[in-house]
Design an enzyme around this catalytic site. Structure first.
Site, short mmCIF file in Angstrom:
data_model
loop_
_atom_site.label_atom_id
_atom_site.label_comp_id
_atom_site.label_asym_id
_atom_site.label_seq_id
_atom_site.Cartn_x
_atom_site.Cartn_y
_atom_site.Cartn_z
N HIS A 176 0.86 -1.19 0.00
CA HIS A 176 0.00 0.00 0.00
C HIS A 176 0.90 1.25 0.00
O HIS A 176 0.81 2.11 0.88
CB HIS A 176 -0.91 -0.02 1.22
CG HIS A 176 -2.21 0.68 1.02
ND1 HIS A 176 -2.30 2.02 0.74
CD2 HIS A 176 -3.49 0.22 1.07
CE1 HIS A 176 -3.56 2.37 0.64
NE2 HIS A 176 -4.31 1.28 0.83
N GLU A 302 -1.54 0.48 -6.09
CA GLU A 302 -1.48 -0.86 -5.53
C GLU A 302 -1.67 -1.89 -6.63
O GLU A 302 -2.73 -1.97 -7.24
CB GLU A 302 -2.55 -1.01 -4.45
CG GLU A 302 -2.48 0.05 -3.37
CD GLU A 302 -3.82 0.24 -2.67
OE1 GLU A 302 -4.37 -0.76 -2.15
OE2 GLU A 302 -4.33 1.38 -2.67
#
Length: 339
Positions: A176, A302
Site C-alpha cells: 500500500h 497498488e
C-alpha cells in the site's frame, strides 16, 4: 551494493528494524520489518537527494495512521464483499472490519505483523517473513508469507510475494505504497498514465459489482493517454461530482509498463504479473481538505489481482492450494526525466 540494518522502534515488545539497500548510484531503498513496509525510495541527481515515496520517520506514525502507509496488506488486499466467499464447496464467513465487508484481510492481517528479516550485507535483497495463523485471522490454513525487496543496479525496485499454506486458502497481498515524484509538491500536477481500458464498478460501499466499465475521456478515469491527475479530477468532478480517485483498473494486457507517474524531473514506471491496479488520491499526513478539488499529497498505486476476485468469475485466481508455493512480482522502475 550494501545493506545496513538499524533499530527503528519497538512494536508489541519486539524491535522493529529498518533496512537500507544502497546501490552504486547511491539510490536507497528503505524498508521496515513492521508490516514489511516500503518506507522510502531515494534517488540522486545534480540537485541532491529526492524521495519518491510518502513516508514517516517515526514508527508511531505508521502504527496509528489509518492509511496503511507503505505497508504490505493482506492476506487478501482490497475488499471481500460481505466478508464471505466459497472455497472448495464450503462457505467461509470472516469477521467484517468495514461495515459488512472485509478489507485488507481483516484486523489481524499482514499489516499488523512484525516480520523476521534476513539479508546479505553485500547483497541487493531483504527477505521479510511472517506466518498468519488461521486461528487469528479466520482464513483457512496457516499462511507463511515472504516479502522480498530488491534494489537493482539500474534503480529498479522489485517486490516479490511468496506464500505457502497448510490448507487451501486465498493469497493476494500488495504494498500500500504512496508515491510523490515531485519533491513533496501536490500530486495534482503530476502526470499519470495507466495501460487499461476497463474500470471495476463498485457499489456504495466500494465493493465490486462484478461488472467492468470501459473508460472514456469524458469519465475522468481514462489515463491511457498521459494527463495530469488534476485534469482527471476535474473531468471526474464534472461527470460524477467526485473529487478523489479510489478505483481499481483491470489490466487486460500486462505490457510493460502498466502505469507511469511522472513529475518535472522524475518518473516511476510500474510493471506487474497481476491484473489489477488500484489508485487512491490521499493526504496520509493529515493535510486539511479544501473546497472543490483537494490538493493531494500522494497517490497510492497498488498492484494486485482485481479486488474481490474470489466472488467474481473472470476477475482472477487468488486461490492458493495447500502445500503449494505461489509468488507474485511487482516492479517500480525509476527514470530521470529529460527536459
Amino acid at each position: 551494493m550494501t545493506i545496513t540494518q538499524a533499530e527503528f522502534g519497538n512494536y508489541q515488545g519486539s524491535p522493529v528494524y529498518q533496512y537500507t539497500i544502497e546501490n552504486a548510484h547511491h539510490s536507497q531503498l528503505k524498508v521496515l520489518s513492521y508490516a514489511a513496509t516500503w518506507q522510502d525510495f531515494i534517488v540522486q541527481d545534480d540537485q541532491g537527494e529526492h524521495s519518491l515515496v510518502t513516508h514517516f520517520d517515526d514508527l508511531d506514525d505508521y502504527v496509528r495512521t489509518p492509511y496503511q502507509v507503505g505497508k504490505t496488506v493482506g492476506r487478501v488486499a482490497g475488499r471481500i464483499g460481505q466478508a464471505r466467499f466459497n472455497l472448495g464447496g464450503q462457505t467461509v464467513q470472516l469477521t467484517p472490519n468495514e461495515g459488512a465487508n472485509l478489507i485488507h484481510g481483516g484486523d489481524r492481517g499482514l499489516q499488523t505483523r512484525n516480520f523476521d528479516g534476513q539479508f546479505d550485507p553485500d547483497g541487493d535483497t531483504v527477505n521479510l517473513t511472517t506466518t498468519l495463523r488461521s486461528s487469528e485471522d479466520g482464513f483457512p490454513g496457516d499462511l507463511t508469507v515472504t516479502v522480498s525487496y530488491t534494489l537493482t543496479a539500474d534503480d529498479v525496485v522489485q517486490v516479490t510475494y511468496r506464500g505457502q499454506a497448510t490448507a487451501t486458502t486465498l493469497f493476494n497481498p500488495t504494498c500500500h505504497v504512496y508515491f510523490n515524484v515531485a519533491d513533496g509538491l501536490p500530486i495534482n500536477q503530476q502526470i499519470l498514465t495507466i495501460n487499461a481500458r476497463k474500470l471495476v464498478t463498485v457499489d456504495d460501499h466500494k465493493v465490486p459489482t462484478g461488472i467492468f466499465q470501459v473508460t472514456t475521456p469524458q469519465s475522468g478515469y481514462d489515463f491511457q493517454q498521459p494527463q495530469t491527475i488534476q485534469a482527471g479530477l476535474r473531468q471526474l468532478a464534472k461527470a460524477t461530482g467526485k473529487t478523489e480517485f479510489d478505483d481499481c483498473y483491470k489490466l487486460d494486457e500486462l505490457t510493460e509498463p502498466v502505469a507511469q507517474l511522472q513529475g518535472p524531473h522524475h518518473a516511476l514506471q510500474l510493471c506487474t504479473d497481476r491484473n489489477g491496479l488500484i489508485i487512491f488520491t490521499a493526504n496520509p499526513k493529515g493535510a486539511p481538505q479544501s473546497a472543490g478539488i483537494p490538493s493531494y499529497q500522494a497517490l497510492a498505486m497498488e498492484l494486485q489481482v482485481v479486488s474481490d476476485a474470489i466472488n467474481h468469475p473472470g476477475f482472477g485466481d487468488i486461490v492458493l492450494p495447500a502445500g503449494e508455493t505461489r509468488s507474485y512480482t511487482n516492479q517500480y522502475r525509476y527514470l530521470a526525466v529529460q527536459n
